[in-house]
Scaffold this motif. Structure first.
Motif, mmCIF file in Angstrom:
data_model
loop_
_atom_site.group_PDB
_atom_site.id
_atom_site.type_symbol
_atom_site.label_atom_id
_atom_site.label_comp_id
_atom_site.label_asym_id
_atom_site.label_seq_id
_atom_site.Cartn_x
_atom_site.Cartn_y
_atom_site.Cartn_z
ATOM 1 N N GLN A 168 0.910 -1.911 11.590
ATOM 2 C CA GLN A 168 2.020 -1.780 12.538
ATOM 3 C C GLN A 168 3.375 -1.891 11.844
ATOM 4 O OE1 GLN A 168 1.303 -4.692 15.622
ATOM 5 N NE2 GLN A 168 -0.704 -3.839 16.142
ATOM 6 N N ARG A 169 3.355 -2.019 10.524
ATOM 7 C CA ARG A 169 4.596 -2.192 9.759
ATOM 8 C C ARG A 169 4.851 -1.029 8.794
ATOM 9 N NH1 ARG A 169 7.187 -6.615 8.808
ATOM 10 N NH2 ARG A 169 6.952 -6.543 6.520
ATOM 11 N N MET A 170 4.221 0.113 9.054
ATOM 12 C CA MET A 170 4.339 1.251 8.146
ATOM 13 C C MET A 170 5.784 1.713 7.963
ATOM 14 S SD MET A 170 1.464 2.083 6.763
ATOM 15 C CE MET A 170 0.645 0.502 6.768
ATOM 16 N N ASP A 171 6.564 1.729 9.035
ATOM 17 C CA ASP A 171 7.961 2.176 8.930
ATOM 18 C C ASP A 171 8.739 1.281 7.972
ATOM 19 O OD1 ASP A 171 7.426 4.211 10.679
ATOM 20 O OD2 ASP A 171 8.352 3.240 12.427
ATOM 21 N N ARG A 172 8.462 -0.014 8.040
ATOM 22 C CA ARG A 172 9.164 -0.948 7.151
ATOM 23 C C ARG A 172 8.781 -0.704 5.697
ATOM 24 N NH1 ARG A 172 13.204 -3.423 4.942
ATOM 25 N NH2 ARG A 172 12.743 -5.522 4.134
ATOM 26 N N TYR A 173 7.509 -0.468 5.429
ATOM 27 C CA TYR A 173 7.084 -0.213 4.055
ATOM 28 C C TYR A 173 7.728 1.069 3.521
ATOM 29 C CZ TYR A 173 3.439 -3.594 5.373
ATOM 30 O OH TYR A 173 2.770 -4.694 5.824
ATOM 31 N N ASP B 262 -0.322 10.525 0.864
ATOM 32 C CA ASP B 262 -0.040 10.689 2.295
ATOM 33 C C ASP B 262 1.026 9.709 2.792
ATOM 34 O OD1 ASP B 262 -1.345 8.270 2.308
ATOM 35 O OD2 ASP B 262 -2.955 8.878 3.667
ATOM 36 N N GLY B 263 1.580 8.931 1.872
ATOM 37 C CA GLY B 263 2.658 8.015 2.239
ATOM 38 C C GLY B 263 2.213 6.609 2.574
ATOM 39 N N THR B 264 0.904 6.369 2.716
ATOM 40 C CA THR B 264 0.466 5.016 3.078
ATOM 41 C C THR B 264 0.637 4.090 1.876
ATOM 42 O OG1 THR B 264 -1.835 5.514 2.494
ATOM 43 C CG2 THR B 264 -1.181 5.813 4.796
ATOM 44 N N PRO B 265 1.163 2.904 2.111
ATOM 45 C CA PRO B 265 1.425 1.975 1.014
ATOM 46 C C PRO B 265 0.150 1.284 0.552
ATOM 47 C CG PRO B 265 2.037 0.980 3.097
ATOM 48 C CD PRO B 265 1.592 2.371 3.414
ATOM 49 N N THR B 266 0.208 0.686 -0.622
ATOM 50 C CA THR B 266 -0.964 0.027 -1.201
ATOM 51 C C THR B 266 -0.850 -1.493 -1.087
ATOM 52 O OG1 THR B 266 0.055 0.071 -3.384
ATOM 53 C CG2 THR B 266 -1.391 1.924 -2.810
ATOM 54 N N ALA C 62 3.805 -8.010 -1.066
ATOM 55 C CA ALA C 62 5.118 -8.452 -1.543
ATOM 56 C C ALA C 62 6.177 -8.293 -0.454
ATOM 57 C CB ALA C 62 5.505 -7.661 -2.794
ATOM 58 N N VAL C 63 6.183 -7.149 0.214
ATOM 59 C CA VAL C 63 7.175 -6.910 1.271
ATOM 60 C C VAL C 63 6.957 -7.882 2.429
ATOM 61 C CG1 VAL C 63 8.029 -5.227 2.966
ATOM 62 C CG2 VAL C 63 7.476 -4.493 0.630
ATOM 63 N N ASP C 64 5.701 -8.087 2.797
ATOM 64 C CA ASP C 64 5.395 -9.015 3.899
ATOM 65 C C ASP C 64 5.846 -10.433 3.569
ATOM 66 O OD1 ASP C 64 4.253 -6.973 5.340
ATOM 67 O OD2 ASP C 64 2.190 -7.507 4.857
ATOM 68 N N ASP C 65 5.530 -10.895 2.365
ATOM 69 C CA ASP C 65 5.919 -12.261 1.993
ATOM 70 C C ASP C 65 7.444 -12.406 2.001
ATOM 71 O OD1 ASP C 65 3.313 -13.128 1.786
ATOM 72 O OD2 ASP C 65 3.212 -12.962 -0.404
#
Length: 464
Positions: free
Chosen positions: A78-83, A181-185, A191-194
């Motif tokens: 649910q946080r794809m836009d942020r990544y 396809d743009g999906t983050p790893t 790292a972004v979440d923390d």
């Protein structure tokens, strides 16, 4: 002073296993100790393996243990836009770059390095450097995004469990942070979440040690503060091997089904890698008051089913009988227990719980009070002797008028024994057979008053 924020971040690819539960417990307790916040984050970017059922299993396990989160659950999907936003910022800042090398080309690079005796890694073909001319972009090929890892220097952190750990940046290649396809790893999302969730302390299994330098470099590249890391040794089976299904249950939710209480599991997990002097038995309130990272052990812990059973017996003995009844009743109903006109279930369990290691054992042992007794004829012949029959008849007569309490019945037993010159087993054994059909029961005076007066008199009359 920094407000402590910890997190438990499982991947929903299966059940909540014991190692994960211990990680959650330590993270929860650390936050509780410092009056901080415990965050639950579901790392569900592995679309092939993540399932809603696994998410539910994790949340059920946490709820059973009572490890309630203060924030979340947050779902990475649910946080794809942020990544994507952060990936864009990194591309713009030059800390990430587009890489058009195909998977086959990358594998060929790594194969050449293996052949040369070097560590296999991406060779930086598409890494932009001053004065470097990049290859022509292959037509129709979508790029991955790679993190521009530092080429030199070291990544070092003071691990609160293992001490200082240092990894050379030459050991790390340019990690893919977004797929074609743009999906983050994984490491990028973590790292972004923390960063976004302001996590101050990360306690996790030591299988993540290799991920930590990558995450630290990403956090530094995006200008984020670093949490303190602590990597917990794995839990081993009694044979010293990694805990697996062959050692028994490894899913937390197998344990309530086997009759374990959550407080026993929490108490046991707490001691698998942490200690407070010689204290073995303690409440979660005590654990939270005591818990810090100073007494986390560096060596792997061994899971001992006998020790867990011992603790479970302790907590069963401490448990409220009404609570035990709510847990045992469905198990006993499945075995055909007869509750109409039977003893109070809580009182019966209270009599039996001293020796029970699990609620399942307790339910099984209490069934003798909830079945019509069918004593073995040979045992009846052995214990209902001509010498005993008159004593049993007199005892039954006395029971018609005595106050219905253990304290009142016990002296009557002694009087009858004295009057007939018998020893306790000579009267107690046929009484047990008459009332329960079995020779092994708790103290006979306690068993007698557990039943109603009418039931006892009726069973004695049938027996005689």
């Amino acid at each position: 002073m920094t407000v402590v924020r910890t997190r438990f971040a499982p991947s929903p690819t299966g059940y909540l296993h014991l190692g994960g539960a211990r990680t959650a417990l330590y993270s929860w307790a650390y936050a509780r100790h410092f009056g901080g916040t415990f965050v639950l984050r579901i790392e569900d970017t592995d679309l092939e393996r993540s399932t809603p059922e696994a998410v539910q299993a994790i949340i059920e396990g946490m709820n059973w243990l009572g490890l309630h989160h203060d924030e979340g659950p947050f779902y990475q999907m649910q946080r794809m836009d942020r990544y994507r936003e952060v990936v864009g910022q990194m591309l713009e800042a030059g800390t990430a770059y587009l890489c058009y090398s195909s998977p086959e080309e990358v594998e060929a690079m790594r194969e050449r390095m293996r052949a040369a005796g070097d560590k296999p890694r991406y060779d930086g073909t598409w890494r932009p450097e001053p004065g470097k001319t990049l290859p022509a972009v292959p037509e129709g090929r979508k790029p991955v995004v790679r993190f521009k890892n530092p080429l030199d220097g070291e990544v070092s952190w003071d691990d609160v469990v293992k001490g200082t750990i240092t990894i050379s940046n030459r050991e790390l290649d340019d990690l893919v942070i977004a797929r074609p396809d743009g999906t983050p790893t994984y490491n990028f999302c973590v790292a972004v979440d923390d960063w976004d969730m302001q996590i101050t302390h990360v306690l996790r299994g030591d299988d993540h040690v290799n991920n930590t330098p990558r995450q630290i470099n990403i956090l530094r590249a995006i200008g984020a503060p670093l949490p303190l890391y602590g990597h917990l040794p794995m839990i081993l089976g009694a044979d010293g091997e990694k805990l697996s299904k062959r050692h028994g249950a490894v899913s937390v939710m197998d344990y309530p089904a086997k009759g374990y209480l959550p407080e026993a599991m929490l108490n046991y997990l707490a001691r698998l890698g942490w200690s407070h002097g010689d204290d073995e038995v303690f409440s979660m309130e005590q654990f939270c008051a005591w818990f810090n990272t100073d007494h986390l052990t560096r060596s792997a812990a061994q899971f001992n089913n006998e020790k867990l059973a011992w603790l479970n017996n302790h907590y069963i003995k401490q448990a409220d009988n009404a609570r035990l009844a709510s847990l045992a009743r469905p198990l006993m109903e499945a075995q055909g227990a007869q509750f109409d006109g039977a003893p109070d279930l809580g009182a019966a369990l209270g009599l039996m719980k001293e020796r029970a290691s699990t609620v399942n054992e307790l339910a099984e042992s209490a069934m003798l009070f909830f079945r019509t007794p069918q004593p073995d004829a040979a045992l009846v012949a052995q214990h209902l002797t001509p010498a005993v029959k008159p004593a049993l008849s007199q005892f039954a007569e006395r029971l018609r008028t005595v106050e219905w309490s253990k304290e009142a019945v016990a002296p009557v037993i002694k009087e009858v024994l004295a009057a007939h010159g018998l020893k306790m087993p000579q009267l107690a054994m046929p009484l047990r057979l008459a009332l329960t059909g079995q020779l092994q029961t708790p103290a006979i005076d306690a068993v007698i008053v557990l039943f109603s007066r009418e039931t006892v008199l009726a069973r004695l009359q049938n027996f005689l």
